[in-house]
Design an enzyme around this catalytic site. Sequence first.
Site, PDB file in Angstrom:
ATOM      1  N   HIS A 182      24.722 -23.034  19.221  1.00 34.96           N
ATOM      2  CA  HIS A 182      23.315 -22.794  18.873  1.00 34.96           C
ATOM      3  C   HIS A 182      22.585 -24.125  18.692  1.00 34.96           C
ATOM      4  O   HIS A 182      21.418 -24.142  18.324  1.00 34.96           O
ATOM      5  CB  HIS A 182      23.214 -21.990  17.571  1.00 34.96           C
ATOM      6  CG  HIS A 182      23.527 -20.526  17.705  1.00 34.96           C
ATOM      7  ND1 HIS A 182      23.132 -19.767  18.791  1.00 34.96           N
ATOM      8  CD2 HIS A 182      24.174 -19.667  16.871  1.00 34.96           C
ATOM      9  CE1 HIS A 182      23.533 -18.512  18.616  1.00 34.96           C
ATOM     10  NE2 HIS A 182      24.170 -18.428  17.469  1.00 34.96           N
ATOM     11  N   THR A 236      25.823 -12.904  22.361  1.00 34.26           N
ATOM     12  CA  THR A 236      27.039 -12.086  22.449  1.00 34.26           C
ATOM     13  C   THR A 236      27.207 -11.538  23.867  1.00 34.26           C
ATOM     14  O   THR A 236      28.304 -11.584  24.435  1.00 34.26           O
ATOM     15  CB  THR A 236      26.949 -10.911  21.445  1.00 34.26           C
ATOM     16  OG1 THR A 236      26.541 -11.436  20.177  1.00 34.26           O
ATOM     17  CG2 THR A 236      28.268 -10.188  21.311  1.00 34.26           C
ATOM     18  N   LYS A 272      20.323 -14.838  17.994  1.00 35.58           N
ATOM     19  CA  LYS A 272      19.780 -13.498  18.211  1.00 35.58           C
ATOM     20  C   LYS A 272      19.008 -13.355  19.519  1.00 35.58           C
ATOM     21  O   LYS A 272      18.079 -12.556  19.633  1.00 35.58           O
ATOM     22  CB  LYS A 272      18.891 -13.026  17.029  1.00 35.58           C
ATOM     23  CG  LYS A 272      19.445 -13.257  15.648  1.00 35.58           C
ATOM     24  CD  LYS A 272      20.923 -13.091  15.527  1.00 35.58           C
ATOM     25  CE  LYS A 272      21.411 -11.656  15.640  1.00 35.58           C
ATOM     26  NZ  LYS A 272      22.913 -11.637  15.587  1.00 35.58           N
ATOM     27  N   GLY A 284      19.734  -3.538  21.365  1.00 36.09           N
ATOM     28  CA  GLY A 284      20.001  -4.066  22.703  1.00 36.09           C
ATOM     29  C   GLY A 284      18.897  -3.778  23.702  1.00 36.09           C
ATOM     30  O   GLY A 284      19.175  -3.518  24.870  1.00 36.09           O
TER      31      GLY A 284
HETATM   32  P1  A3P Z   1      18.765  -6.463  18.788  1.00 40.15           P
HETATM   33  O1  A3P Z   1      19.008  -6.815  17.363  1.00 40.15           O
HETATM   34  O2  A3P Z   1      17.330  -6.627  19.187  1.00 40.15           O
HETATM   35  O3  A3P Z   1      19.319  -5.150  19.163  1.00 40.15           O
HETATM   36  P2  A3P Z   1      23.024 -12.583  19.558  1.00 40.15           P
HETATM   37  O4  A3P Z   1      24.171 -12.098  20.351  1.00 40.15           O
HETATM   38  O5  A3P Z   1      22.414 -13.853  20.087  1.00 40.15           O
HETATM   39  O6  A3P Z   1      23.305 -12.599  18.115  1.00 40.15           O
HETATM   40  O7  A3P Z   1      21.841 -11.525  19.808  1.00 40.15           O
HETATM   41  C1  A3P Z   1      21.949 -10.228  19.286  1.00 40.15           C
HETATM   42  C2  A3P Z   1      21.034  -9.306  20.087  1.00 40.15           C
HETATM   43  O8  A3P Z   1      21.628  -9.053  21.366  1.00 40.15           O
HETATM   44  C3  A3P Z   1      20.888  -7.961  19.405  1.00 40.15           C
HETATM   45  O9  A3P Z   1      19.559  -7.531  19.691  1.00 40.15           O
HETATM   46  C4  A3P Z   1      21.936  -7.137  20.116  1.00 40.15           C
HETATM   47  O10 A3P Z   1      21.713  -5.752  20.055  1.00 40.15           O
HETATM   48  C5  A3P Z   1      21.813  -7.658  21.539  1.00 40.15           C
HETATM   49  N1  A3P Z   1      23.021  -7.412  22.327  1.00 40.15           N
HETATM   50  C6  A3P Z   1      24.307  -7.571  21.949  1.00 40.15           C
HETATM   51  N2  A3P Z   1      25.139  -7.216  22.937  1.00 40.15           N
HETATM   52  C7  A3P Z   1      24.375  -6.815  23.968  1.00 40.15           C
HETATM   53  C8  A3P Z   1      24.663  -6.309  25.275  1.00 40.15           C
HETATM   54  N3  A3P Z   1      25.915  -6.147  25.694  1.00 40.15           N
HETATM   55  N4  A3P Z   1      23.626  -6.004  26.078  1.00 40.15           N
HETATM   56  C9  A3P Z   1      22.357  -6.155  25.665  1.00 40.15           C
HETATM   57  N5  A3P Z   1      22.017  -6.618  24.433  1.00 40.15           N
HETATM   58  C10 A3P Z   1      23.013  -6.943  23.594  1.00 40.15           C
END
Ligand code: A3P
Length: 340
Positions: free
Chosen positions: A134, A72, A68, A308
């Site tokens: 991870h 992604t 998180k 995001g």
């Molecule tokens: P939030 O839940 O705070 O919105 P991971 O990819 O490590 O699982 O992390 C997920 C977090 O990255 C989420 O944060 C998600 O919204 C954010 N996220 C995913 N794609 C993104 C993008 N293209 N640009 C910015 N943030 C992104």
Amino acid sequence: SSDVHGEGGIPDMAKLAQSLPLETRCLPFSLRQYGGFWLPEWILPGLEAVHTHFEPRASDVFLASFPKSGTTWLKALAFATVNRAEHPPSGEDHPLRRRGVHDCVNFFESTFAVSREGGDVFAQLPSPRVLATHLPYSLLPERIVEDSSDSDCRIVYICRDPKDALVSGWLFTKKMLAAAAATNGGIVEMLPPAPYTMEEALDLFCHGRCVTGPHWHHVLEYWEESRRRPEKVLFLRYEEMLREPACNVKKLAEFMGCPFTDEEESAGVVDAIVDLCSFNQLTNLQVNKTGAMEGRLVARNELFFGKGVAGNWSNHMSPEMAARLDRIVEGALRGSGFTF
Ligand code: A3P
């Protein structure tokens, strides 16, 4: 970490797992403590397999993160950057417009955890491969981290404010459990859904009890290695990437050994990649609205997108809760030279 990096690699996890400390209050997975970190129990066979079966290539790029933290996004950016010659980012049929980000770049330990044939999947990928993990730095296979001429593979780490990582994980977990209940679960066994308050999640997180926690140890290991070997480990921050995406993509490309040429820059290739991978673009794609990760987890692609932004924690944590976590993190990092 000599027990995991010793000559014999890591022990037989099927035998060892039952004897490791267990945590079942942290949804959605049962966790076991190993090598100082809390790992999902179902990952342990994958940890063993990446040590025994995974064949790194000198050209591999590993994207590493605490869950998180923007994985992604980093996956999309690295994938689009490495493959820009074959797949121009503005192309209508770019793989990221057709497939989920996590199907374009797989996590290697979870792929191996669900099937030993995971190795075949990776062996078939053309070089340079982009893979994700991870796993904490200290639990990566020696052949990936070692200093030697034939282990040139590189690691990119993305770090995020622990409060936002916690809140993002908590929201994700609740959505994931609801989705799993609705579809009778996925391949990976999850704990039964239960009321799971922010207070409970925070308390566990503060004790380091969360997927690949303690968060600050995960970050610190990669940060220290990025200081020691900047050519081996690139340390990026989610918040800085939000502020200056193009500048970070250029840094990423250079580090991965595929810097943008002046011609590319003036043709707008960097901006096209930033655009393709932006939160708005990705969330508007059909595949990310209705698709799911191919076969592995129950996770629908849309679950990986929340708001995001930086600072969403303030919508879910009180100032007192935030101060508690900040104090713990500060205390744990004191003397390290690292701050969030
Ligand atoms: P939030 O839940 O705070 O919105 P991971 O990819 O490590 O699982 O992390 C997920 C977090 O990255 C989420 O944060 C998600 O919204 C954010 N996220 C995913 N794609 C993104 C993008 N293209 N640009 C910015 N943030 C992104």
